[in-house]
Design a protein around this motif. Sequence first.
Motif, short mmCIF file in Angstrom:
data_model
loop_
_atom_site.label_atom_id
_atom_site.label_comp_id
_atom_site.label_asym_id
_atom_site.label_seq_id
_atom_site.Cartn_x
_atom_site.Cartn_y
_atom_site.Cartn_z
N TYR A 6 16.22 39.06 -6.54
CA TYR A 6 16.47 37.70 -7.00
C TYR A 6 15.69 36.73 -6.12
O TYR A 6 15.65 36.88 -4.90
CB TYR A 6 17.96 37.37 -6.93
CG TYR A 6 18.79 38.09 -7.97
CD1 TYR A 6 18.93 37.57 -9.26
CD2 TYR A 6 19.45 39.27 -7.65
CE1 TYR A 6 19.70 38.24 -10.21
CE2 TYR A 6 20.22 39.94 -8.61
CZ TYR A 6 20.34 39.41 -9.88
OH TYR A 6 21.09 40.07 -10.82
N PRO A 40 21.45 42.87 0.54
CA PRO A 40 21.97 41.82 -0.35
C PRO A 40 21.93 40.41 0.22
O PRO A 40 22.58 39.53 -0.29
CB PRO A 40 23.42 42.28 -0.58
CG PRO A 40 23.78 42.99 0.69
CD PRO A 40 22.53 43.69 1.13
N LEU A 65 25.60 36.38 -7.70
CA LEU A 65 24.60 35.80 -6.80
C LEU A 65 25.08 34.43 -6.36
O LEU A 65 25.38 33.57 -7.19
CB LEU A 65 23.26 35.67 -7.52
CG LEU A 65 22.11 35.17 -6.66
CD1 LEU A 65 21.62 36.27 -5.72
CD2 LEU A 65 20.96 34.66 -7.53
N GLY A 92 20.07 42.40 -5.27
CA GLY A 92 21.41 42.41 -5.83
C GLY A 92 21.50 43.32 -7.03
O GLY A 92 20.66 44.19 -7.23
N TRP A 149 23.96 38.33 -2.46
CA TRP A 149 24.69 39.02 -3.54
C TRP A 149 25.99 39.57 -2.98
O TRP A 149 25.99 40.33 -2.02
CB TRP A 149 23.85 40.15 -4.11
CG TRP A 149 24.55 40.91 -5.20
CD1 TRP A 149 25.35 42.00 -5.07
CD2 TRP A 149 24.50 40.61 -6.60
NE1 TRP A 149 25.81 42.40 -6.30
CE2 TRP A 149 25.31 41.57 -7.26
CE3 TRP A 149 23.86 39.63 -7.36
CZ2 TRP A 149 25.49 41.57 -8.63
CZ3 TRP A 149 24.03 39.63 -8.74
CH2 TRP A 149 24.84 40.60 -9.37
#
Length: 342
Positions: A323, A341, A92, A315, A87
């Motif tokens: 994610y 991230p 993304l 993220g 991220w």
Amino acid sequence: MTPSSRTVLSAALATLLLCACKGAPEEPAAPDAPAAPEAPATTATTSGIHPSCPAEPGTAPRGDLVATRIAAADGDGSKGLYEGPVWTGGALYFSDFTFDEGFPSKIRRLTADGRLETAIDPSGSNGLALGDDGALLAATHDRKEISRFDLVDGSRIRIVGEFEGQPFNSPNDLVASADGTIWFTDPDFQRAAAPGGQERTRVYRVGTDGVVSVVDDTLRNPNGIALSPDGRTLYAAGGEENGVLRAYPLVDGRPDGSHRDLVSDAVIPDGLAVDCLGNIYLTEHTRRRVRVVSPQGEALATIAVDANLTNATFGGEDRRTLYLTGAGSVWSIGLDVAGLPY
């Protein structure tokens, strides 16, 4: 640990891993390339914790949870995999590679408003990580190297591509320490993408001086890799059907020679994510789930999906959305804890 080998790169080139220097463009950026993404956020921190982590990280997940598909990113899972999510810049990024000859790959971008775009094509990439200048570091199987991609102009620089005079097998996943040290896994999953390779599958360390050394050569087909928020523990997953999640203590940025297995019954363990409390999110490819375990190996939660799973990252604006990538799919789930991230 085996003796280290100096790479073909100069120390000066190796040192640029996380700096803002650029090389001559090799791959053009897609026409819809965005403005330069912001470097990872540096919010208020607790002592010794990753700069992306807030002072109050939140609460770890518990129990059995289910992630939701993101419709805009649905693809054909029979033709390839989504991998290596990170991220940055409010979006993304992930690798999208197929099972065709050479495992062709591109880097895709899923924007916060749900648009799926192509950021770099071709990329030859699998796992991705972030440089602190906003560039992407990538484990690439097309050239069997660790590469740096500039997200503004699409340029690509080779960081390292061989060990003891031979190419790697198929670099799979990677993570960067705060000082620019890179850690990566080198299984043989996409070894056929290019000539050459190593006799063993390994976990490697690339120092800021450009020297490559072996962290572990006993883990069959190591896959996911991550660092604890304080940078004092390296995690790697591997072992295929009889897989493990392995922790390596680091002293002054180097493995101390020991390790312990936090999980010893993983089935085809794949990519990893880490939250700001230090918990590890281990994806199990064909079991289609994430296992959340504490740094001590305590089972905390599971997160189920509906297709084969490859990797994970945190993220969203507050880093509290997990994610997940897999067989032509991206899933998300909101959590009560912030995470890293990449």
